[in-house]
Design a protein around this motif. Structure first.
Motif, PDB file in Angstrom:
ATOM      1  N   ASN A 138       1.256  16.895 -13.487  1.00 24.83           N
ATOM      2  CA  ASN A 138       0.027  17.650 -13.714  1.00 24.83           C
ATOM      3  C   ASN A 138       0.272  19.146 -13.548  1.00 24.83           C
ATOM      4  O   ASN A 138       1.025  19.558 -12.655  1.00 24.83           O
ATOM      5  CB  ASN A 138      -1.053  17.199 -12.728  1.00 24.83           C
ATOM      6  N   PRO A 139      -0.348  19.964 -14.373  1.00 21.78           N
ATOM      7  CA  PRO A 139      -0.106  21.419 -14.303  1.00 21.78           C
ATOM      8  C   PRO A 139      -0.485  22.032 -12.968  1.00 21.78           C
ATOM      9  O   PRO A 139       0.111  23.019 -12.546  1.00 21.78           O
ATOM     10  CB  PRO A 139      -0.965  21.975 -15.447  1.00 21.78           C
ATOM     11  N   GLU A 140      -1.466  21.463 -12.248  1.00 22.28           N
ATOM     12  CA  GLU A 140      -1.880  22.046 -10.978  1.00 22.28           C
ATOM     13  C   GLU A 140      -0.792  21.933  -9.910  1.00 22.28           C
ATOM     14  O   GLU A 140      -0.739  22.736  -8.977  1.00 22.28           O
ATOM     15  CB  GLU A 140      -3.178  21.411 -10.469  1.00 22.28           C
ATOM     16  N   VAL A 141       0.097  20.933 -10.047  1.00 20.85           N
ATOM     17  CA  VAL A 141       1.195  20.802  -9.088  1.00 20.85           C
ATOM     18  C   VAL A 141       2.154  21.983  -9.232  1.00 20.85           C
ATOM     19  O   VAL A 141       2.636  22.546  -8.240  1.00 20.85           O
ATOM     20  CB  VAL A 141       1.946  19.467  -9.285  1.00 20.85           C
ATOM     21  N   GLU A 142       2.416  22.372 -10.466  1.00 18.60           N
ATOM     22  CA  GLU A 142       3.276  23.535 -10.707  1.00 18.60           C
ATOM     23  C   GLU A 142       2.649  24.803 -10.155  1.00 18.60           C
ATOM     24  O   GLU A 142       3.341  25.669  -9.607  1.00 18.60           O
ATOM     25  CB  GLU A 142       3.541  23.682 -12.205  1.00 18.60           C
TER      26      GLU A 142
ATOM     27  N   VAL B 209       0.838  -1.207   0.000  1.00 17.91           N
ATOM     28  CA  VAL B 209       0.000   0.000   0.000  1.00 17.91           C
ATOM     29  C   VAL B 209       0.868   1.251   0.000  1.00 17.91           C
ATOM     30  O   VAL B 209       0.601   2.216  -0.749  1.00 17.91           O
ATOM     31  CB  VAL B 209      -0.949  -0.001   1.228  1.00 17.91           C
ATOM     32  N   LEU B 210       1.914   1.263   0.811  1.00 19.26           N
ATOM     33  CA  LEU B 210       2.772   2.443   0.915  1.00 19.26           C
ATOM     34  C   LEU B 210       3.478   2.748  -0.404  1.00 19.26           C
ATOM     35  O   LEU B 210       3.519   3.903  -0.850  1.00 19.26           O
ATOM     36  CB  LEU B 210       3.801   2.243   2.028  1.00 19.26           C
ATOM     37  N   ILE B 211       4.030   1.722  -1.041  1.00 18.32           N
ATOM     38  CA  ILE B 211       4.785   1.966  -2.268  1.00 18.32           C
ATOM     39  C   ILE B 211       3.862   2.341  -3.423  1.00 18.32           C
ATOM     40  O   ILE B 211       4.113   3.306  -4.155  1.00 18.32           O
ATOM     41  CB  ILE B 211       5.631   0.729  -2.631  1.00 18.32           C
ATOM     42  N   THR B 212       2.782   1.592  -3.616  1.00 16.55           N
ATOM     43  CA  THR B 212       1.888   1.906  -4.729  1.00 16.55           C
ATOM     44  C   THR B 212       1.183   3.248  -4.521  1.00 16.55           C
ATOM     45  O   THR B 212       0.953   3.986  -5.483  1.00 16.55           O
ATOM     46  CB  THR B 212       0.840   0.798  -4.934  1.00 16.55           C
ATOM     47  N   GLY B 213       0.853   3.571  -3.269  1.00 18.12           N
ATOM     48  CA  GLY B 213       0.237   4.863  -2.995  1.00 18.12           C
ATOM     49  C   GLY B 213       1.183   6.007  -3.288  1.00 18.12           C
ATOM     50  O   GLY B 213       0.787   7.040  -3.851  1.00 18.12           O
ATOM     51  N   THR B 214       2.461   5.839  -2.928  1.00 10.90           N
ATOM     52  CA  THR B 214       3.458   6.870  -3.201  1.00 10.90           C
ATOM     53  C   THR B 214       3.684   7.031  -4.699  1.00 10.90           C
ATOM     54  O   THR B 214       3.751   8.152  -5.215  1.00 10.90           O
ATOM     55  CB  THR B 214       4.787   6.521  -2.506  1.00 10.90           C
ATOM     56  N   LEU B 215       3.787   5.915  -5.418  1.00  8.53           N
ATOM     57  CA  LEU B 215       3.967   5.981  -6.866  1.00  8.53           C
ATOM     58  C   LEU B 215       2.771   6.636  -7.543  1.00  8.53           C
ATOM     59  O   LEU B 215       2.925   7.416  -8.497  1.00  8.53           O
ATOM     60  CB  LEU B 215       4.192   4.576  -7.439  1.00  8.53           C
ATOM     61  N   PHE B 216       1.573   6.334  -7.052  1.00  8.14           N
ATOM     62  CA  PHE B 216       0.360   6.944  -7.590  1.00  8.14           C
ATOM     63  C   PHE B 216       0.407   8.458  -7.432  1.00  8.14           C
ATOM     64  O   PHE B 216       0.075   9.213  -8.357  1.00  8.14           O
ATOM     65  CB  PHE B 216      -0.870   6.381  -6.874  1.00  8.14           C
ATOM     66  N   GLY B 217       0.852   8.921  -6.270  1.00  2.05           N
ATOM     67  CA  GLY B 217       0.950  10.356  -6.039  1.00  2.05           C
ATOM     68  C   GLY B 217       2.008  11.004  -6.907  1.00  2.05           C
ATOM     69  O   GLY B 217       1.778  12.057  -7.503  1.00  2.05           O
ATOM     70  N   LEU B 218       3.166  10.370  -6.992  1.00  2.85           N
ATOM     71  CA  LEU B 218       4.264  10.933  -7.778  1.00  2.85           C
ATOM     72  C   LEU B 218       3.926  10.987  -9.264  1.00  2.85           C
ATOM     73  O   LEU B 218       4.402  11.869  -9.982  1.00  2.85           O
ATOM     74  CB  LEU B 218       5.540  10.117  -7.561  1.00  2.85           C
TER      75      LEU B 218
END
Length: 304
Positions: A192-196, A178-187
């Motif tokens: 995405n332009p909204e992150v910038e 869960v930790l690794i896939t959740g982190t990869l999903f976020g990264l």
């Protein structure tokens, strides 16, 4: 068995088989999937996505943006069949068949929350405008319900089925998976332009969402709840309210002209709503053995 869904693999499969499949999926997603966008960009002189929104019908551009997910979805299904030699259902659920009641319950609950959040924002904020373009909205509606769920389903299959099982084989622990896939999903959303516009704090939000969805899949042993949640979230973003700085820019019913920020809605979602949803789902679907599913070693079938 500690988790029927995580352990639902071909006994002969190894982590390297999943890695091979992952490379194929990503190659098709990035190379083949981007061809329509590259062609239309080349046609208009090599302009970027922001410039294309001013020159191309937004519905057509929306389909082009979604095309890589369609390619990735098809490639993932073929990989599951021909590399791992598993049936279609094994990607989605450990139950005898896909539980549509679970899907629609999650879809409806999160949809109601989104509507309530939006109504409050609309009433309290003077920078959200009703701007329907009925000539294009019907096509946007069809795209949102026919194609957009393929995008969300592909992401669920990739991160919370395919990578879930790959890292499950490597780590043998539900929590680590869960930790690794959740982190990869976020990264993954880092581009995405909204992150910038908003800043790196938004990655925390996306990672937390990945962990939330991963916990749902781990405890419920299937994708039905996470698929419903993810689908209505993106459909709402495409159909109801849009802005000029997010990944999906559409002819939605409302235009939000507020400056990008990490607002109270995001904070409430992470700290209040998502924990309450986990509690609701755990009671409704009688999730048990949290400790075992999170920490016990996974036991995979042996290849005879």
């Amino acid at each position: 068995m500690n988790n029927k869904f995580l352990e639902l693999i071909n006994p002969s499969s190894k982590a390297k088989d999943y890695l091979l499949g992952l490379v194929l999926i990503l190659l098709c997603f990035v190379v083949v999937g981007q061809i329509p966008l590259l062609l239309i960009s080349f046609y208009f002189g090599g302009v970027g996505l922001n410039e294309l929104t001013e020159q191309v019908d937004l519905n057509l551009l929306f389909v082009i943006i979604l095309f890589p997910f369609i390619v990735g979805f098809g490639t993932l299904l073929l990989t599951n069949k021909y590399i791992h030699k598993l049936n279609f259902k094994s990607l989605f659920t450990s139950r005898d068949k896909f539980d549509w009641k679970r899907f629609w319950f999650s879809f409806s609950v999160w949809g109601v929350v989104l509507v309530l959040f939006f109504i409050f924002s609309f009433l309290m904020d003077g920078n959200i405008y009703f701007q329907p373009n009925w000539g294009t909205f019907i096509f946007l509606f069809l795209i949102s319900f026919a194609i957009l769920p393929i995008q969300t389903t592909f992401e669920e299959l990739l991160f919370r089925s395919y990578l879930f099982k790959m890292f499950g084989l490597v780590l043998r622990r539900g929590l680590g998976t869960v930790l690794i896939t959740g982190t990869l999903f976020g990264l993954m959303h880092g581009a995405n332009p909204e992150v910038e516009k908003i800043g790196q704090i938004l990655l925390v939000f996306y990672i937390a969402n990945g962990l939330f969805l991963g916990l749902m899949v781990l405890m419920d042993e299937g994708l039905e709840l996470s698929m419903g949640y993810h689908a209505v979230n993106n459909i709402f973003a495409a159909l109801i309210v849009t802005n000029d700085w997010q990944a999906f820019h559409t002819d939605a019913l409302f235009l939000d002209k507020n400056l990008p920020d990490f607002g109270m809605e995001s904070i409430l979602t992470l700290l209040v709503v998502q924990p309450l949803l986990l509690f609701l789902f755990s009671k409704k679907y009688k999730w048990k053995n949290w400790k075992e599913k999170l920490f016990s070693k996974l036991e995979y079938p042996k290849n005879d």
